[in-house]
Design an enzyme around this catalytic site. Structure first.
Site, PDB file in Angstrom:
ATOM      1  N   PHE A 264      -5.856   5.826  -9.224  1.00  0.00           N
ATOM      2  CA  PHE A 264      -7.128   4.806  -9.262  1.00  0.00           C
ATOM      3  C   PHE A 264      -7.616   4.573  -7.990  1.00  0.00           C
ATOM      4  CE2 PHE A 264      -9.441   0.898  -9.663  1.00  0.00           C
ATOM      5  CZ  PHE A 264     -10.236   1.103 -10.813  1.00  0.00           C
TER       6      PHE A 264
ATOM      7  N   ASP B 123      -5.267   5.365   0.571  1.00  0.00           N
ATOM      8  CA  ASP B 123      -6.119   4.334  -0.367  1.00  0.00           C
ATOM      9  C   ASP B 123      -5.358   3.008  -0.265  1.00  0.00           C
ATOM     10  OD1 ASP B 123      -7.561   2.739  -1.826  1.00  0.00           O
ATOM     11  OD2 ASP B 123      -7.974   4.069  -3.508  1.00  0.00           O
TER      12      ASP B 123
ATOM     13  N   LYS C  29     -10.231  -5.461  -1.413  1.00  0.00           N
ATOM     14  CA  LYS C  29      -9.474  -6.675  -2.167  1.00  0.00           C
ATOM     15  C   LYS C  29      -9.201  -7.888  -1.280  1.00  0.00           C
ATOM     16  CE  LYS C  29      -8.394  -4.121  -6.320  1.00  0.00           C
ATOM     17  NZ  LYS C  29      -7.905  -2.814  -6.820  1.00  0.00           N
TER      18      LYS C  29
HETATM   19  C1  LIG Z   1      -9.091  -1.629  -7.032  1.00  0.00           C
HETATM   20  C2  LIG Z   1      -8.804  -0.320  -6.307  1.00  0.00           C
HETATM   21  C3  LIG Z   1     -10.048   0.238  -6.011  1.00  0.00           C
HETATM   22  C4  LIG Z   1     -11.415  -0.074  -6.176  1.00  0.00           C
HETATM   23  O1  LIG Z   1     -11.809  -1.574  -5.726  1.00  0.00           O
HETATM   24  P1  LIG Z   1     -13.200  -2.082  -6.262  1.00  0.00           P
HETATM   25  O2  LIG Z   1     -13.321  -3.344  -5.523  1.00  0.00           O
HETATM   26  O3  LIG Z   1     -12.819  -2.503  -7.550  1.00  0.00           O
HETATM   27  O4  LIG Z   1     -14.399  -1.147  -6.481  1.00  0.00           O
HETATM   28  C5  LIG Z   1      -9.865   1.345  -5.215  1.00  0.00           C
HETATM   29  N1  LIG Z   1      -8.689   1.865  -5.096  1.00  0.00           N
HETATM   30  C6  LIG Z   1      -7.439   1.227  -5.196  1.00  0.00           C
HETATM   31  C7  LIG Z   1      -6.208   1.723  -4.965  1.00  0.00           C
HETATM   32  C8  LIG Z   1      -7.545  -0.188  -6.081  1.00  0.00           C
HETATM   33  O5  LIG Z   1      -6.368  -0.522  -6.412  1.00  0.00           O
END
Ligand SMILES: *Cc1c(COP(=O)(O)O)cnc(C)c1O
Length: 431
Positions: free
Chosen positions: A163, A248, A277
């Protein structure tokens, strides 16, 4: 309203399901959202109106322990006084000027991000997906200009079950049918390999491969923890084939997995990292792509940007959030509390629980799908004053703010035990 004194730090009113008559306000809000909102979310039936630390209060005054932390956006708790003070102070002073000018907060954040990651340069944006898009653009341009991949042929490898957000390109990397179906066509040059399988990564690398994009622990896939040494093997393979390793860390970063960054568990050093986040301190979207000079030098003025990215308010809030992370030693706290909590949850001994896994305060309880859905347990927890969330139908996500009091978690473990027992007596519900 009945009040039960729990073993937790404060007495908590016992919530009941919102179909009851005293929930008129909640029902009205839910009705309006369902009536006027797009239907792209299916929230749990609770309407929140206040948050403080690890606790949330709904419109009827019921209190809930937050075991979700808004997918780690609230890793440092709701309304942290130091972060709120930075936010309000900065909002009065200067908030948004665009990157047409320098401001007196952003340079401090950039310097801090570089020091924290050990990388060379940071590029601020707003949301997680923007940071990932930035990483993909940087990697492609690096492949074309530095590695010598023919223009327009660069490939990005990601993992099955990943994700990374919801843009078209990132959705194109997804292996989740629901995320993809109907939203194509997707750009070319996107490849996926199994997670936690360095051999498949090496086999998928070709002369046009620009980067391998990976979550150190797969979050949305159900808190999937790879074998020890996985990222170190990936880093070695990427180096040998001149492929960028991009972690990520939007969800795993900033202490969530018990280290400052998820890659540190394996001692692997990535070429680029995405953060988001928790970087926004639970108050606003703040994200960044941080990378080596070799990668970041592909960007020249005008190549890439964002109107709100790096605004003074966002930078002040992120700086305060990073202060809290360090002052409260939250990465170490996540490791210590996480080890203890994982152990406690593994001793739940319920026939519904197939597995409990995690790293730091990033834990998933996998429910046996033959017996119940994770949502059944999540609904029971809600009634008992605990907010969690199911992911992929079978996994209950346990990811409290990293500064959650230990006594609150002791109480929560007892409530989870009771909730599981309640669901054991229920028929299996269709997801
Ligand atoms: C939540 C998330 C995203 C996307 O972040 P948004 O602020 O919702 O666009 C990307 N990578 C990972 C691993 C995430 O958990």
């Amino acid at each position: 309203m009945t009040t039960l004194t729990r073993t937790g730090p404060k007495p908590v009113p016992v919530p009941s399901l919102p179909s009851e008559p005293d929930h008129a306000a909640a029902v009205d809000f839910m009705h309006r959202e369902r009536e006027f909102g797009a239907r792209n979310y299916d929230p749990l039936p609770v309407v929140l109106s206040r948050g403080e630390g690890s606790w949330l209060t709904d419109v009827d005054g019921r209190r809930y322990l937050d075991l979700m932390s808004a997918y780690s956006a609230v890793s440092f708790g709701h309304a942290h006084p130091k972060i709120v003070a930075a936010f309000t102070g900065q909002a009065h002073r200067l908030a948004v000027t665009s990157r047409a000018y320098f401001n007196d907060r952003l340079p401090l954040l950039l310097e801090r991000l570089v020091a924290l990651t050990g990388l060379d340069r940071a590029l601020p944006v707003n949301t997680g997906l923007e940071a990932v898009e930035t990483a993909i653009k940087a990697a492609r341009k690096w492949a074309h200009q530095v590695k010598g991949v023919p223009e327009g042929r660069a490939e990005i490898i990601a993992c099955r079950g990943n994700f990374h957000g919801r843009s078209i390109t990132i959705t194109g990397l997804s292996t989740e049918a629901q995320y993809r179906d109907g939203f194509g066509p997707y750009p070319p040059g996107l490849v996926t390999v199994p997670f936690d399988d360095p051999g498949s990564l090496e086999a998928a690398i070709g002369p046009h491969t620009a980067a391998f994009l990976v979550e150190p622990v797969q979050g949305e896939a159900g808190i999937i923890v790879p074998k020890d040494g996985y990222l170190a093997r990936c880093a070695e393979i990427c180096r040998r084939h001149r492929v960028l390793l991009i972690c990520d860390e939007v969800q795993t970063g900033l202490g969530r997995t018990g280290t400052l960054f998820g890659w540190q568990h394996d001692g692997a050093k990535p070429d680029g990292v995405t953060l988001g986040k928790a970087l926004g301190g639970g108050l606003m979207p703040v994200s960044a792509f941080v990378a080596t000079e070799d990668v970041m030098q592909v960007f020249h003025p005008g190549d890439h940007g964002s109107t709100f990215g790096g605004n003074a308010l966002a930078a002040a809030v992120a700086l305060a959030a990073l202060d809290v992370l360090e002052d409260e030693r939250l990465a170490a706290r996540s490791r210590e509390l996480g080890e203890w909590l994982l152990d406690e949850l593994r001793r739940l001994d319920s026939p519904l629980v197939k597995a409990v896994r995690g790293r730091g305060l990033f834990i998933g309880i996998e429910v046996d799908p033959a017996q119940a859905t994770a949502r059944q347990v999540v609904d029971r927890l809600l009634i008992r004053g605990i907010l969690s969330k199911d992911t992929h139908g079978t996994v209950i996500r346990i990811a409290p703010p990293l500064n959650v009091p230990r006594e609150a978690l002791v109480w929560a473990v007892g409530e989870i035990r009771v909730a599981l027992r309640d669901v054991e007596g229920e028929p299996r519900r269709v997801a």
